[in-house]
Design a protein around this motif. Structure first.
Motif, PDB file in Angstrom:
ATOM      1  N   GLU A  72      -4.499  11.630  -4.795  1.00 38.95           N
ATOM      2  CA  GLU A  72      -4.530  10.369  -3.861  1.00 38.95           C
ATOM      3  C   GLU A  72      -5.255   9.764  -4.768  1.00 38.95           C
ATOM      4  O   GLU A  72      -6.074   9.574  -5.986  1.00 38.95           O
ATOM      5  CB  GLU A  72      -5.143  11.154  -2.222  1.00 38.95           C
ATOM      6  N   THR A 107      -8.492   8.750  -4.364  1.00 45.39           N
ATOM      7  CA  THR A 107      -9.571   9.597  -4.935  1.00 45.39           C
ATOM      8  C   THR A 107      -9.476   9.847  -6.334  1.00 45.39           C
ATOM      9  O   THR A 107     -10.957  10.437  -7.105  1.00 45.39           O
ATOM     10  CB  THR A 107     -10.539  10.035  -3.581  1.00 45.39           C
ATOM     11  N   ASP A 108      -8.573   9.517  -6.720  1.00 44.87           N
ATOM     12  CA  ASP A 108      -8.538  10.903  -7.932  1.00 44.87           C
ATOM     13  C   ASP A 108      -8.038   9.734  -8.876  1.00 44.87           C
ATOM     14  O   ASP A 108      -7.565  10.332  -9.796  1.00 44.87           O
ATOM     15  CB  ASP A 108      -7.335  11.726  -8.218  1.00 44.87           C
ATOM     16  N   VAL A 129     -12.743  -1.156  -8.357  1.00 48.17           N
ATOM     17  CA  VAL A 129     -12.638  -0.267  -6.933  1.00 48.17           C
ATOM     18  C   VAL A 129     -13.322  -0.374  -5.382  1.00 48.17           C
ATOM     19  O   VAL A 129     -15.102  -0.361  -6.130  1.00 48.17           O
ATOM     20  CB  VAL A 129     -13.100   1.226  -6.634  1.00 48.17           C
ATOM     21  N   PRO A 140     -13.488   2.089   1.178  1.00 48.91           N
ATOM     22  CA  PRO A 140     -13.675   3.294   1.138  1.00 48.91           C
ATOM     23  C   PRO A 140     -12.432   4.190   1.447  1.00 48.91           C
ATOM     24  O   PRO A 140     -11.434   4.129   1.781  1.00 48.91           O
ATOM     25  CB  PRO A 140     -14.882   3.441   2.977  1.00 48.91           C
ATOM     26  N   LEU A 141     -12.102   4.585  -0.198  1.00 48.62           N
ATOM     27  CA  LEU A 141     -10.872   4.737  -0.866  1.00 48.62           C
ATOM     28  C   LEU A 141     -10.781   6.439   0.161  1.00 48.62           C
ATOM     29  O   LEU A 141      -9.722   7.054   1.136  1.00 48.62           O
ATOM     30  CB  LEU A 141     -10.726   5.723  -2.067  1.00 48.62           C
ATOM     31  N   ASP A 142     -12.026   7.200   0.885  1.00 52.05           N
ATOM     32  CA  ASP A 142     -11.932   8.491   1.289  1.00 52.05           C
ATOM     33  C   ASP A 142     -11.448   8.268   2.983  1.00 52.05           C
ATOM     34  O   ASP A 142     -10.801   8.891   3.560  1.00 52.05           O
ATOM     35  CB  ASP A 142     -13.212   9.074   1.330  1.00 52.05           C
ATOM     36  N   SER A 178      -2.742   7.568   0.243  1.00 51.30           N
ATOM     37  CA  SER A 178      -3.492   7.619  -0.326  1.00 51.30           C
ATOM     38  C   SER A 178      -2.792   7.606  -1.850  1.00 51.30           C
ATOM     39  O   SER A 178      -2.792   7.665  -2.444  1.00 51.30           O
ATOM     40  CB  SER A 178      -5.080   8.361  -0.001  1.00 51.30           C
ATOM     41  N   TYR A 227      -1.792   5.890  -5.015  1.00 46.73           N
ATOM     42  CA  TYR A 227      -1.841   7.220  -6.768  1.00 46.73           C
ATOM     43  C   TYR A 227      -0.500   6.628  -7.730  1.00 46.73           C
ATOM     44  O   TYR A 227      -1.221   6.580  -8.566  1.00 46.73           O
ATOM     45  CB  TYR A 227      -2.537   8.742  -6.447  1.00 46.73           C
TER      46      TYR A 227
END
Length: 387
Positions: free
Chosen positions: A264, A266-267, A286, A289-291, A298, A302
């Motif tokens: 996602e 976040t990676d 960045v 809140p990517l989470d 997400s 990516y």
């Protein structure tokens, strides 16, 4: 006719005979419910089959009976190991409870036909061999007729088996709703396979591009230190590509356990590191809140970032790249820029950029790629949540 000839194997004939004989057992039960006058020979069983019709009507009105009969018919009327042809024939027989009055009516007709044919088959299986033995014991010219009852038994078993198999494809056929559901399931499965193929193309293509560029840069640099860093990056990129390939193959296997989580946003750091390892000067920003971004968004974000960086490395080479990932409100924004140079036209004709636009459009967002103020820009706006 061709299907009938294909079914004339010993396994099919024996399995269908067993299916018919087990169905005649219901006729035996009716003898305890409606006892009749004493009879002789096979007339008792045939009479019992007729007397069992009220019981069969009651049974056929129970929805789950259709499921039980469909499973039996699939296993015993179309026996053997799974194969495309056999699976197609089994799919012509339902394996679901009755969902309508029409289904209940067809189930009643099926039960009546199965029990009557089963009683006839069981009666013939007992009476015709006995007749053959009696003829053989006569010791005169009539003994030559002994094989005829056995041939008659074969004809009854084969004929009754063919009739019950054909009836199953009609009376136990999936309803219109079941056929639509199966078609929708197959369509969804094909769409999932297409998505996986596109995802595999993106991930493996990105990895191979990074490996080729890193190997070429290491050869041209002539520095032992840089070569060591490049080999480390190649090893890491190859390992991640193998993990991605294994994950996709696990999804494609029907008996696979729960597949590993897909990468996602976040990676995203791994993509940035891979691009840096290929020689690009990546500057990343960045925010937000990517989470909190929905999983599907997400994951597709990516892939969009991956495809954009792959195009930079493949077409522009070791150039400065600016990456901005922002989450604000209900919107996710991706912006990737690099100097336009001579590679913009080539990058604009790639299949990957069409994939970026398709991913964004399927999520209800928008993506565009092209020259912008002397730079090549990939810009995507995605909803943070999917409804």
């Amino acid at each position: 006719m061709r299907r009938f000839l294909r079914s004339l194997t010993l396994a099919n004939v024996c399995s269908r005979w067993l299916h018919l004989v087990t169905g005649s057992m219901i006729a035996m039960v009716s003898l305890f419910i409606w006892p009749g006058p004493d009879g002789h020979g096979q007339t008792v069983l045939l009479r019992a089959a007729l007397f069992s019709v009220p019981l069969l009507v009651l049974l056929g009105l129970v929805p789950v009976v259709r499921l039980a009969e469909g499973v039996q018919a699939r296993l015993m009327l179309v026996p053997g190991r799974p194969s495309p042809d056999r699976d197609a024939r089994r799919a012509e027989i339902t394996a679901a409870p009755a969902a309508s009055l029409a289904d209940l009516g067809r189930t009643v007709c099926w039960l009546v036909l199965r029990v009557q044919l089963g009683a006839l088959t069981l009666s013939a299986s007992g009476w015709l061999p006995t007749l053959a033995v009696r003829l053989a014991r006569l010791g005169d010219a009539r003994a030559l007729l002994a094989p005829l009852p056995l041939l008659g038994l074969v004809a009854v078993v084969v004929g009754a088996g063919a009739v019950i198999a054909a009836a199953a494809r009609w009376l136990l056929a999936p309803s219109a709703a079941e056929r639509i559901a199966a078609l929708e399931e197959r369509t969804e499965r094909l769409m999932e396979h297409n998505r996986l193929a596109r995802e595999l193309h993106d991930s493996i293509g990105h990895a191979l591009t990074a490996v080729v560029v890193q190997a070429g840069a290491a050869r041209a640099a002539g520095s032992a230190e840089f070569t060591g860093q490049a080999l480390t990056a190649i090893e890491d990129t190859g390992r991640r590509a193998l993990e991605e390939l294994e994950r996709v193959l696990e999804v494609l296997r029907e008996d696979a356990p729960q597949p590993r989580a897909r990468p996602e946003l976040t990676d995203a750091a791994r993509l940035l590191d891979a691009a840096r390892g290929a020689g690009a000067e990546v500057t990343a920003e960045v925010s937000g809140p990517l989470d909190a971004v929905a999983g599907p968004v997400s994951r597709e974000g990516y892939r969009i970032l991956q495809e954009a960086l792959t195009n930079v490395v493949r077409h522009a080479g070791p150039v400065p790249v600016t990456v901005r990932i922002a989450v604000h409100g209900d919107l996710v924004e991706l912006d990737i820029r690099n100097p336009l140079g001579d590679a913009g036209a080539a990058a604009g004709r790639g299949r990957g950029l069409r994939g970026i636009r398709e991913r964004a459009r399927l999520l209800g967002g928008h993506a565009e790629a092209g020259p912008d103020e002397g730079s090549w820009r990939v810009h995507a706006r995605l909803p943070a949540a999917v409804g």
